[in-house]
Scaffold this active site. Structure first.
Site, PDB file in Angstrom:
ATOM      1  NE  ARG A   1       9.204  -0.678  36.477  1.00  0.00           N
ATOM      2  CZ  ARG A   1       8.949   0.576  36.134  1.00  0.00           C
ATOM      3  NH1 ARG A   1       8.747   0.887  34.864  1.00  0.00           N
ATOM      4  NH2 ARG A   1       8.916   1.525  37.043  1.00  0.00           N
TER       5      ARG A   1
ATOM      6  CG  HIS B   1      -0.376 -22.378  29.655  1.00  0.00           C
ATOM      7  ND1 HIS B   1      -0.227 -22.965  28.417  1.00  0.00           N
ATOM      8  CD2 HIS B   1       0.308 -23.170  30.518  1.00  0.00           C
ATOM      9  CE1 HIS B   1       0.510 -24.065  28.529  1.00  0.00           C
ATOM     10  NE2 HIS B   1       0.851 -24.190  29.806  1.00  0.00           N
TER      11      HIS B   1
ATOM     12  CG  HIS C   1       3.023 -16.407  31.457  1.00  0.00           C
ATOM     13  ND1 HIS C   1       2.180 -17.410  31.900  1.00  0.00           N
ATOM     14  CD2 HIS C   1       3.720 -16.937  30.412  1.00  0.00           C
ATOM     15  CE1 HIS C   1       2.355 -18.495  31.165  1.00  0.00           C
ATOM     16  NE2 HIS C   1       3.279 -18.245  30.257  1.00  0.00           N
TER      17      HIS C   1
ATOM     18  CD  GLU D   1      -4.322 -22.533  26.807  1.00  0.00           C
ATOM     19  OE1 GLU D   1      -5.022 -22.332  25.796  1.00  0.00           O
ATOM     20  OE2 GLU D   1      -3.148 -22.125  26.906  1.00  0.00           O
TER      21      GLU D   1
ATOM     22  CG  HIS E   1      -0.061 -21.770  18.736  1.00  0.00           C
ATOM     23  ND1 HIS E   1       0.411 -21.885  20.031  1.00  0.00           N
ATOM     24  CD2 HIS E   1       0.999 -21.368  17.997  1.00  0.00           C
ATOM     25  CE1 HIS E   1       1.696 -21.605  20.065  1.00  0.00           C
ATOM     26  NE2 HIS E   1       2.078 -21.275  18.840  1.00  0.00           N
TER      27      HIS E   1
END
Length: 237
Positions: free
Chosen positions: A18, A43, A50, A70, A190
């Site tokens: 948004r 990361h 992100h 990361e 993961h």
């Protein structure tokens, strides 16, 4: 007890959708720690889809537990982590446009490159971890770089857990033993989830830390963040 580091990338993905500050990434990180998480993982990717570089700088003074960053050790990434100086940097071999991590390093083929990166991190007082597949030879090669830890790529375990959990975890047990024999700490991450985490943790003889993001944030949509973190911590006890 194995430490839980919460990867908050998905919180940043939701915020960025948004273009505003909802959810507030810094508050979520603080809440994760308040609810018992032992660390925060991010990361930052080159496209900032992100986590943004600005987020990393904002998080550094607020994270009171372990800050784990990361990423692929490009020049830009190394500049960032050497300025921020988190407790741990996890080196991953992802291409810049990778959706998510899909394989560990070939630590033998990339020995010189990884060794130089690890040396720079050591000089800055930052613990290093190399993302690897559960392979004893690769782990031995990682140890020769001087790294402090390896992070075991656990997708294969997660994919095969339901069919045969003993067979799925076997390679990781041996990998954990191999890492320990070389004096390395052992992280993992993961696709670990509430379904498969407890068995994984109980099976590995040496497991310092797990880093979990996607599954944990998905669970939090139903259970709430506090309850979710408590359940993940219970799996690690």
């Amino acid at each position: 007890m194995t430490s839980l580091s919460v990867n908050i990338n998905k919180i940043a993905t939701l915020r960025n959708a948004r273009g505003e500050n909802n959810p507030n990434l810094l508050k979520v990180a603080a809440d994760c720690e308040r609810f018992g998480a032992n660390g925060i993982t991010v990361h930052p990717r080159p496209d900032e889809r992100h986590i943004r570089r600005s987020d990393v700088y904002s998080l550094r003074p607020l994270v009171a537990t372990e800050f784990n960053i990361e990423g692929y050790p490009s020049d830009d990434f190394m500049e960032l982590v050497l300025r921020v100086r988190p407790e741990q940097v996890t080196l991953v071999p992802d291409a810049p446009n990778a959706l998510t991590s899909s394989a560990g390093w070939d630590a033998a083929a990339n020995h010189d490159f990884l060794s130089s990166i690890v040396e720079r991190l050591k000089e800055a007082g930052i613990r290093s971890s190399i993302f690897v597949d559960p392979d004893a030879e690769i782990i031995a090669a990682a140890a020769r770089t001087g790294t402090d830890r390896v992070e075991l790529y656990t997708k294969a375990y997660a994919d095969n857990y339901a069919a045969d959990r003993e067979a799925a975890v076997a390679a990781y047990v041996e990998a954990s033993k191999a890492a320990h024999s070389h004096g390395l700490g052992v992280n993992a991450g993961h696709d670990l989830s509430l379904e498969n985490l407890q068995y994984f943790c109980q099976s590995l003889p040496y497991l310092n830390e797990v880093s979990i993001g996607h599954a944990l944030i998905c669970d939090a949509l139903y259970l709430g963040l506090e309850e979710t973190i408590h359940r993940y911590l219970a799996c690690l006890r």
